[in-house]
Design a protein around this motif. Structure first.
Motif, short mmCIF file in Angstrom:
data_model
loop_
_atom_site.label_atom_id
_atom_site.label_comp_id
_atom_site.label_asym_id
_atom_site.label_seq_id
_atom_site.Cartn_x
_atom_site.Cartn_y
_atom_site.Cartn_z
N PHE A 1 -2.36 16.28 -17.49
CA PHE A 1 -3.45 16.73 -16.62
C PHE A 1 -2.95 16.75 -15.17
O PHE A 1 -2.15 15.91 -14.77
CB PHE A 1 -4.65 15.78 -16.74
CG PHE A 1 -5.27 15.82 -18.11
CD1 PHE A 1 -5.77 17.01 -18.62
CD2 PHE A 1 -5.33 14.68 -18.89
CE1 PHE A 1 -6.34 17.06 -19.89
CE2 PHE A 1 -5.89 14.73 -20.16
CZ PHE A 1 -6.39 15.91 -20.66
N HIS B 1 -2.43 16.12 -11.43
CA HIS B 1 -2.74 14.99 -10.55
C HIS B 1 -2.85 15.49 -9.11
O HIS B 1 -2.64 16.69 -8.83
CB HIS B 1 -1.72 13.86 -10.71
CG HIS B 1 -0.30 14.27 -10.46
ND1 HIS B 1 0.14 14.72 -9.25
CD2 HIS B 1 0.78 14.29 -11.28
CE1 HIS B 1 1.42 14.98 -9.31
NE2 HIS B 1 1.84 14.74 -10.54
N TYR C 1 -3.59 21.45 -22.36
CA TYR C 1 -3.30 21.18 -20.95
C TYR C 1 -3.38 22.47 -20.12
O TYR C 1 -3.70 22.43 -18.94
CB TYR C 1 -1.91 20.55 -20.79
CG TYR C 1 -1.82 19.13 -21.32
CD1 TYR C 1 -2.86 18.22 -21.08
CD2 TYR C 1 -0.72 18.69 -22.03
CE1 TYR C 1 -2.78 16.93 -21.56
CE2 TYR C 1 -0.64 17.39 -22.52
CZ TYR C 1 -1.67 16.51 -22.27
OH TYR C 1 -1.59 15.22 -22.74
N ASP D 1 -9.46 22.96 -14.05
CA ASP D 1 -9.37 22.13 -12.84
C ASP D 1 -9.25 23.02 -11.59
O ASP D 1 -9.90 22.76 -10.57
CB ASP D 1 -8.15 21.21 -12.89
CG ASP D 1 -8.33 20.07 -13.89
OD1 ASP D 1 -9.47 19.83 -14.33
OD2 ASP D 1 -7.33 19.41 -14.23
N LYS E 1 2.74 13.44 -13.75
CA LYS E 1 1.88 13.79 -14.89
C LYS E 1 2.18 12.91 -16.07
O LYS E 1 1.29 12.48 -16.78
CB LYS E 1 2.16 15.24 -15.31
CG LYS E 1 1.37 16.25 -14.54
CD LYS E 1 1.19 17.47 -15.42
CE LYS E 1 1.52 18.74 -14.68
NZ LYS E 1 2.91 19.16 -14.84
N GLY F 1 0.42 9.90 -16.20
CA GLY F 1 -1.04 10.08 -16.21
C GLY F 1 -1.69 9.60 -14.91
O GLY F 1 -2.77 9.04 -14.91
N SER G 1 -5.52 11.76 -12.21
CA SER G 1 -5.75 13.15 -12.56
C SER G 1 -7.04 13.65 -11.91
O SER G 1 -7.96 12.89 -11.63
CB SER G 1 -5.84 13.31 -14.08
OG SER G 1 -7.06 12.78 -14.54
N ARG H 1 -9.15 15.46 -13.35
CA ARG H 1 -10.21 15.25 -14.35
C ARG H 1 -10.92 13.92 -14.15
O ARG H 1 -12.13 13.83 -14.22
CB ARG H 1 -9.65 15.16 -15.77
CG ARG H 1 -8.66 16.16 -16.15
CD ARG H 1 -9.06 16.87 -17.36
NE ARG H 1 -9.50 18.17 -16.91
CZ ARG H 1 -10.13 19.03 -17.68
NH1 ARG H 1 -10.43 18.73 -18.90
NH2 ARG H 1 -10.48 20.21 -17.21
N GLU H 2 -10.09 12.90 -13.94
CA GLU H 2 -10.62 11.55 -13.80
C GLU H 2 -11.50 11.46 -12.55
O GLU H 2 -12.59 10.92 -12.59
CB GLU H 2 -9.42 10.64 -13.61
CG GLU H 2 -9.42 9.36 -14.37
CD GLU H 2 -8.08 8.70 -14.12
OE1 GLU H 2 -7.06 9.23 -14.62
OE2 GLU H 2 -8.05 7.69 -13.40
#
Ligand SMILES: Nc1ncnc2c1ncn2[C@@H]1O[C@H](COP(=O)(O)OP(=O)(O)OP(=O)(O)O)[C@@H](O)[C@H]1O
Length: 468
Positions: A17, A19, A56, A63, A256, A259, A262, A264-265
């Motif tokens: 994802f 970052h 991804y 994103d 990446k 992790g 990200s 997304r987070e």
């Protein structure tokens, strides 16, 4: 400075994802193109078959769209140089391997990973920087044929010319010089037939007409190799700008693979897209204004001259500062959507706008809005320890007076509090704190006047009564 016909690009590998470091590269590339009415191109670098995943790709497109970094050429939009995923461009690469072969600039390499590791270790042990020793460059045509007949699959190596200096002016770091003798012959096609990064990335930039490449500093040492390749192919060399990397709290660059942070987070936590843009645009790039800017304003003030060379550290406090600002600036509709179903299910339909207006100064995330929705509209009121203390200190008589004042003045806050002051002889904190504690179960929070207007009369009476 004006730049005509500019084309920038973001070329991520779909191996995780995105970052904040990746996204800042995308943002600066998009801003540079927008600043000069150029084109921002997106290319998916999915040549690593083992690590690349379709989900991804979907995630990164989503994103970028969510952030408002829409590309003008690339996946889903198409463009004159489609396809925009490297896994679909192998036939194009074949043509360019052919050109390099015809001009004698590449050779097949049969060295095994073990042989390469042994050679690298030996060079390091001898205190030399490791580079390919050139074993397969010295094979005779007969040796090569024999190995191919034995069914060995070679990689292809680019033969780096000796005694040259590769020079370019980096948009961020100024003039750069690399001695070709320090660069070993490098692989451009792996033994499994897939193109190596140096090759596919440089060929695609040239074929796609990319004029300005902004990318992380992790690529700086790749650039002389790519310049040599493009020159050997007679293809145009873009302007390169290598951005200082964003490092996390451990001091290491975000990646990446691990992790890190990200998008997304951050999105799931409730960060707003323009908040991330305002934060990232200032991370390693300076603006004259330190106030909130929309994406057009961010583009208007963007310049490679304002990019810094020092690594930029992720700072959560700064991001939170922009988030608070973003929440104040968002429209009611945006926030009502953002607060989530937990809030939407609890707040009565007729007071949704009043709810948002009441809590807006006190919230930074949907979880904060949920906290207040529960305090205001939940059937059971859970009181904090501090509010219990404030209620006990005020005594039950206080709440009898408060009920009487409410019956007389309702949600007319100035009149109600003036009346309560007369009845109790209290003012300031001893007057307001018990009232707030009884109505919300908290000793801090949104404006009391707004809370009084927001809560149903029956709730207010019940909560005051409960303290009598
Ligand atoms: N920590 C970072 N700070 C700033 N830019 C970064 C950082 N890490 C990667 N980039 C840049 O993001 C762009 C996309 O890179 P890429 O897709 O290879 O991601 P990556 O995070 O390096 O992935 P991986 O961890 O799989 O190597 C490149 O321009 C790269 O230089």
């Amino acid at each position: 400075m004006t730049i005509a016909n500019i084309k920038t690009r973001f070329a991520p590998s779909p191996t995780g994802f995105l970052h904040l470091g990746n996204v800042r590269t995308a943002l600066f590339s998009a801003l540079l193109a927008r600043r000069w009415q150029g084109i921002f191109l997106l290319r998916i670098e999915d040549t690593d078959r083992e690590r690349s995943r379709a989900e991804y790709v979907d995630a990164l497109l989503d994103d970028l769209r969510w952030l408002g970094l829409q590309w003008q050429e690339g996946p889903e939009r198409g463009g004159p140089q489609a396809p925009y995923a490297q896994s679909e461009r192998e036939a194009i690469y074949e043509e360019y391997y052919g050109q390099l072969e015809d001009t004698g600039r590449i050779y097949p390499c049969f060295c095994t990973p073990t042989e390469l590791t042994v050679s690298r270790k030996a060079q390091l042990a001898a205190g030399r920087p490791p580079r390919y020793s050139g074993t397969c460059a010295r094979l005779s045509p007969a040796d090569r044929r024999a190995r191919l007949e034995r069914g060995l699959s070679p990689s292809l190596r680019f033969q780096v010319p000796n005694g040259q200096t590769v020079e370019f002016t980096d948009l961020v770091r100024g003039p750069q010089r690399f001695a070709s003798d320090d660069i070993g012959d490098f692989v451009i096609r792996r033994a499994d037939g897939t193109p190596q990064f140096f090759f596919a990335n440089a060929v695609d930039d040239a074929l796609m007409g990319v004029t300005h490449v902004l990318r992380g500093e992790d690529h700086l040492t790749n650039t002389p190799r790519q310049v040599l390749l493009l020159e050997a192919l007679g293809l145009p060399v873009p302007h390169y700008g290598h951005l200082a990397l964003i490092v996390g709290s451990d001091g290491g660059p975000l990646s990446k693979r691990s992790g890190d942070l990200s998008v997304r987070e951050l999105r799931a936590q409730g960060y707003l897209p323009e908040v991330l843009l305002n934060y990232l645009a200032r991370l390693g790039h300076s603006y004259e204004q330190d106030t909130w800017l929309n994406v057009n304003e961010l583009a208007a003030g963007f310049s490679p001259d304002h990019l810094g060379r020092a690594p930029a550290r992720f700072d959560e406090a700064h991001l939170l500062h922009w988030q608070a600002e973003g929440v104040q600036r968002a429209t009611y509709e945006q926030l009502w959507d953002w607060v989530g179903t937990g809030v939407r299910d609890q707040v009565p339909e007729e007071v949704t706008e009043a709810f948002i207006a009441t809590v807006r100064p006190n919230i930074r995330f949907p979880a904060d809005a949920l906290f207040w929705a529960e305090r205001f509209f939940g059937v059971e009121l859970a009181r904090s320890v501090e509010s219990e203390t404030a209620i006990t200190a005020a005594g039950s008589g206080f709440f009898g007076h408060a009920l009487a004042a409410y019956d007389q003045y309702g949600a007319d806050y100035p009149a109600l509090t003036a009346n309560l002051r007369e009845r109790t002889g209290l003012k300031g904190k001893p007057l307001f704190m018990p009232l707030r504690a009884a109505l919300t179960g908290e000793t801090h929070g949104p404006e009391l006047a707004r809370i009084l207007a927001l809560l149903p009369a029956e709730t207010i009476r019940r909560r005051l009564q409960a303290c009598c």
